[in-house]
Design a protein around this motif. Sequence first.
Motif, PDB file in Angstrom:
ATOM      1  N   ALA A 265     -14.305   4.859  32.275  1.00 34.91           N
ATOM      2  CA  ALA A 265     -13.483   4.518  33.434  1.00 34.91           C
ATOM      3  C   ALA A 265     -13.037   3.063  33.394  1.00 34.91           C
ATOM      4  CB  ALA A 265     -14.258   4.799  34.719  1.00 34.91           C
ATOM      5  N   GLU A 266     -13.929   2.180  32.973  1.00 29.57           N
ATOM      6  CA  GLU A 266     -13.563   0.768  32.938  1.00 29.57           C
ATOM      7  C   GLU A 266     -12.523   0.498  31.862  1.00 29.57           C
ATOM      8  OE1 GLU A 266     -15.551  -3.684  33.067  1.00 29.57           O
ATOM      9  OE2 GLU A 266     -16.838  -1.942  32.755  1.00 29.57           O
ATOM     10  N   MET A 267     -12.623   1.183  30.734  1.00 32.54           N
ATOM     11  CA  MET A 267     -11.584   1.036  29.708  1.00 32.54           C
ATOM     12  C   MET A 267     -10.221   1.406  30.276  1.00 32.54           C
ATOM     13  SD  MET A 267     -13.022   2.288  26.009  1.00 32.54           S
ATOM     14  CE  MET A 267     -13.723   3.861  26.539  1.00 32.54           C
ATOM     15  N   ALA A 268     -10.155   2.558  30.939  1.00 35.60           N
ATOM     16  CA  ALA A 268      -8.874   3.020  31.501  1.00 35.60           C
ATOM     17  C   ALA A 268      -8.372   2.077  32.592  1.00 35.60           C
ATOM     18  CB  ALA A 268      -9.033   4.435  32.049  1.00 35.60           C
ATOM     19  N   ALA A 269      -9.283   1.593  33.427  1.00 39.37           N
ATOM     20  CA  ALA A 269      -8.887   0.713  34.538  1.00 39.37           C
ATOM     21  C   ALA A 269      -8.331  -0.621  34.038  1.00 39.37           C
ATOM     22  CB  ALA A 269     -10.084   0.470  35.449  1.00 39.37           C
ATOM     23  N   ARG A 270      -8.860  -1.120  32.934  1.00 34.06           N
ATOM     24  CA  ARG A 270      -8.344  -2.377  32.387  1.00 34.06           C
ATOM     25  C   ARG A 270      -7.069  -2.157  31.571  1.00 34.06           C
ATOM     26  NH1 ARG A 270     -13.184  -6.378  30.298  1.00 34.06           N
ATOM     27  NH2 ARG A 270     -14.682  -6.008  31.975  1.00 34.06           N
ATOM     28  N   HIS A 271      -7.005  -1.019  30.918  1.00 30.42           N
ATOM     29  CA  HIS A 271      -5.893  -0.737  30.007  1.00 30.42           C
ATOM     30  C   HIS A 271      -4.590  -0.427  30.736  1.00 30.42           C
ATOM     31  CE1 HIS A 271      -3.590   1.407  26.881  1.00 30.42           C
ATOM     32  NE2 HIS A 271      -3.517   2.424  27.724  1.00 30.42           N
ATOM     33  N   GLU A 272      -4.641   0.406  31.741  1.00 30.71           N
ATOM     34  CA  GLU A 272      -3.416   0.936  32.337  1.00 30.71           C
ATOM     35  C   GLU A 272      -2.506  -0.140  32.932  1.00 30.71           C
ATOM     36  OE1 GLU A 272      -0.699   3.773  32.621  1.00 30.71           O
ATOM     37  OE2 GLU A 272      -2.671   3.991  31.666  1.00 30.71           O
ATOM     38  N   PRO A 273      -3.010  -1.163  33.643  1.00 28.09           N
ATOM     39  CA  PRO A 273      -2.104  -2.194  34.176  1.00 28.09           C
ATOM     40  C   PRO A 273      -1.365  -2.976  33.093  1.00 28.09           C
ATOM     41  CG  PRO A 273      -4.210  -2.240  35.324  1.00 28.09           C
ATOM     42  CD  PRO A 273      -4.389  -1.342  34.141  1.00 28.09           C
ATOM     43  N   CYS A 274      -1.884  -2.963  31.876  1.00 30.53           N
ATOM     44  CA  CYS A 274      -1.209  -3.680  30.788  1.00 30.53           C
ATOM     45  C   CYS A 274       0.166  -3.089  30.497  1.00 30.53           C
ATOM     46  CB  CYS A 274      -2.056  -3.648  29.511  1.00 30.53           C
ATOM     47  SG  CYS A 274      -3.586  -4.572  29.603  1.00 30.53           S
ATOM     48  N   ARG A 275       0.315  -1.810  30.764  1.00 32.75           N
ATOM     49  CA  ARG A 275       1.576  -1.151  30.439  1.00 32.75           C
ATOM     50  C   ARG A 275       2.742  -1.769  31.216  1.00 32.75           C
ATOM     51  NH1 ARG A 275      -0.158   3.473  30.105  1.00 32.75           N
ATOM     52  NH2 ARG A 275       0.073   3.763  27.855  1.00 32.75           N
ATOM     53  N   SER A 276       2.581  -1.946  32.514  1.00 39.69           N
ATOM     54  CA  SER A 276       3.664  -2.523  33.315  1.00 39.69           C
ATOM     55  C   SER A 276       3.908  -3.978  32.939  1.00 39.69           C
ATOM     56  CB  SER A 276       3.357  -2.398  34.808  1.00 39.69           C
ATOM     57  OG  SER A 276       2.137  -3.031  35.135  1.00 39.69           O
ATOM     58  N   LEU A 277       2.856  -4.695  32.552  1.00 36.98           N
ATOM     59  CA  LEU A 277       3.009  -6.091  32.134  1.00 36.98           C
ATOM     60  C   LEU A 277       3.843  -6.170  30.862  1.00 36.98           C
ATOM     61  CD1 LEU A 277       2.353  -9.092  32.388  1.00 36.98           C
ATOM     62  CD2 LEU A 277       0.165  -8.644  31.246  1.00 36.98           C
ATOM     63  N   VAL A 278       3.569  -5.297  29.908  1.00 34.79           N
ATOM     64  CA  VAL A 278       4.318  -5.282  28.650  1.00 34.79           C
ATOM     65  C   VAL A 278       5.768  -4.876  28.905  1.00 34.79           C
ATOM     66  CG1 VAL A 278       4.532  -4.148  26.397  1.00 34.79           C
ATOM     67  CG2 VAL A 278       2.283  -4.876  27.222  1.00 34.79           C
ATOM     68  N   TRP A 279       5.968  -3.857  29.724  1.00 38.11           N
ATOM     69  CA  TRP A 279       7.336  -3.435  30.045  1.00 38.11           C
ATOM     70  C   TRP A 279       8.127  -4.575  30.682  1.00 38.11           C
ATOM     71  CZ3 TRP A 279       6.344   1.981  32.699  1.00 38.11           C
ATOM     72  CH2 TRP A 279       5.996   2.907  31.717  1.00 38.11           C
ATOM     73  N   PHE A 280       7.496  -5.286  31.620  1.00 43.97           N
ATOM     74  CA  PHE A 280       8.203  -6.371  32.294  1.00 43.97           C
ATOM     75  C   PHE A 280       8.538  -7.489  31.317  1.00 43.97           C
ATOM     76  CE2 PHE A 280       8.270 -10.379  34.742  1.00 43.97           C
ATOM     77  CZ  PHE A 280       9.380 -10.109  35.523  1.00 43.97           C
ATOM     78  N   ALA A 281       7.616  -7.811  30.426  1.00 46.95           N
ATOM     79  CA  ALA A 281       7.872  -8.854  29.433  1.00 46.95           C
ATOM     80  C   ALA A 281       9.043  -8.468  28.533  1.00 46.95           C
ATOM     81  CB  ALA A 281       6.621  -9.107  28.600  1.00 46.95           C
ATOM     82  N   ALA A 282       9.114  -7.197  28.150  1.00 49.09           N
ATOM     83  CA  ALA A 282      10.221  -6.727  27.315  1.00 49.09           C
ATOM     84  C   ALA A 282      11.537  -6.771  28.086  1.00 49.09           C
ATOM     85  CB  ALA A 282       9.942  -5.314  26.822  1.00 49.09           C
ATOM     86  N   HIS A 283      11.494  -6.372  29.346  1.00 48.17           N
ATOM     87  CA  HIS A 283      12.686  -6.418  30.197  1.00 48.17           C
ATOM     88  C   HIS A 283      13.166  -7.856  30.367  1.00 48.17           C
ATOM     89  CE1 HIS A 283      15.351  -5.803  33.636  1.00 48.17           C
ATOM     90  NE2 HIS A 283      14.640  -6.697  34.303  1.00 48.17           N
ATOM     91  N   ALA A 284      12.237  -8.777  30.569  1.00 47.26           N
ATOM     92  CA  ALA A 284      12.596 -10.181  30.782  1.00 47.26           C
ATOM     93  C   ALA A 284      13.263 -10.782  29.553  1.00 47.26           C
ATOM     94  CB  ALA A 284      11.350 -10.984  31.148  1.00 47.26           C
ATOM     95  N   PHE A 285      12.889 -10.320  28.374  1.00 50.71           N
ATOM     96  CA  PHE A 285      13.459 -10.872  27.137  1.00 50.71           C
ATOM     97  C   PHE A 285      14.980 -10.755  27.143  1.00 50.71           C
ATOM     98  CE2 PHE A 285      14.946 -10.532  22.760  1.00 50.71           C
ATOM     99  CZ  PHE A 285      14.361 -11.642  22.182  1.00 50.71           C
ATOM    100  N   ASP A 286      15.495  -9.626  27.606  1.00 51.97           N
ATOM    101  CA  ASP A 286      16.938  -9.405  27.611  1.00 51.97           C
ATOM    102  C   ASP A 286      17.598  -9.764  28.936  1.00 51.97           C
ATOM    103  OD1 ASP A 286      17.529  -8.217  24.944  1.00 51.97           O
ATOM    104  OD2 ASP A 286      16.078  -6.714  25.588  1.00 51.97           O
TER     105      ASP A 286
END
Length: 363
Positions: A265-286
Amino acid sequence: MDFGLSQDQQMLRDAVARCLRDTCPLDHVRKCVEQENPASDRVLEALNVLGVGGMLVPEEHGGLGMTLLDATVVAEQLGFAVAPVPFLASQVLAPIALREAGSKEQKARWLPKIARGEVRVGVAISETLETRDGSGVSSAAGELTGTALFCLDFKGADAYIVADAKGRLHLVDAEASGLTTISLTTIDRTRSVGELRFDGAEAEPLADDGGVATSRLRDAGRVILAADSLGAGETMIQKAVAYAGQREQFGRLIGSFQAVKHMCAEMAARHEPCRSLVWFAAHAFDAMPNEASLVACQAKSHTAEVHRFVARTSTEVHGGMGFTDLLGLHYWFKRIGFDRQVLGGPETVRAEAAVLQGWTKAA
């Protein structure tokens, strides 16, 4: 606000995932590693059919003219499958460097070939972050002198894009006189890294923009590495949960033990928020270039820390089996370790983020 992947991006994700399931099972990865081949022709050919090679190449040069967010969708799936293919440098950083700093002639000569998958281009910009003793590249009169370490997508490259000490990019043919190439061994044998030694090697300079293009490459590279870690971490979590649902100890499935439940559960709880952070960083690049460097640093440093935890915990859930080559979990473990350090470890990247926010001064 609807923040998520578009329907086209979801279709791209699913198409790449299916492609890798068919062409890149773990046995194929293991075979490539044993043969010291970090560039599977079978997987590359299948991905090129999908147009992955030309994603970031402008349409006028035969590419698809897509965004970095689209590339992160692909990178996540490559990490998920621990695919042995050149992607970060050859299909992301090189097209960005050429489209943003290349001359008309350089774009016309290289971008269509990249889009068709006819050439591979390695990228060496590590010295713009941290310089080791004896490394660093200087340029004068169209020639390069010095050493560039950790050239990405090194093996089989037809040319290299190299940053000099001032941050200016140069294009060097792989057969240029005065260039010596040395393959380096890293923990991740699914990707190729090398050392470039220049002794008056002829080079074509890209635009002298004060290092802007090089900074853009660092941002893009960090986002792609974060996305790759995201995919690798997803696999490690899935494998840990599946194993906990099969392995019995003391007459019970280990997944029924509260301690193991908490680990998963802790792996999933730490991992899942990273997805939106990565998406936002990619969006910000362009879409938000003024914020791109900062959010790229945040995405890279945070995912690196989270997925080191995921890699360790998933291995612990597997017990002794987690260290065996038969299970193959170590391929994802090492992939995450490589992603963590390339283009700056968490400490280096956080220090850069502090400078960008005005909290400290550059060293």
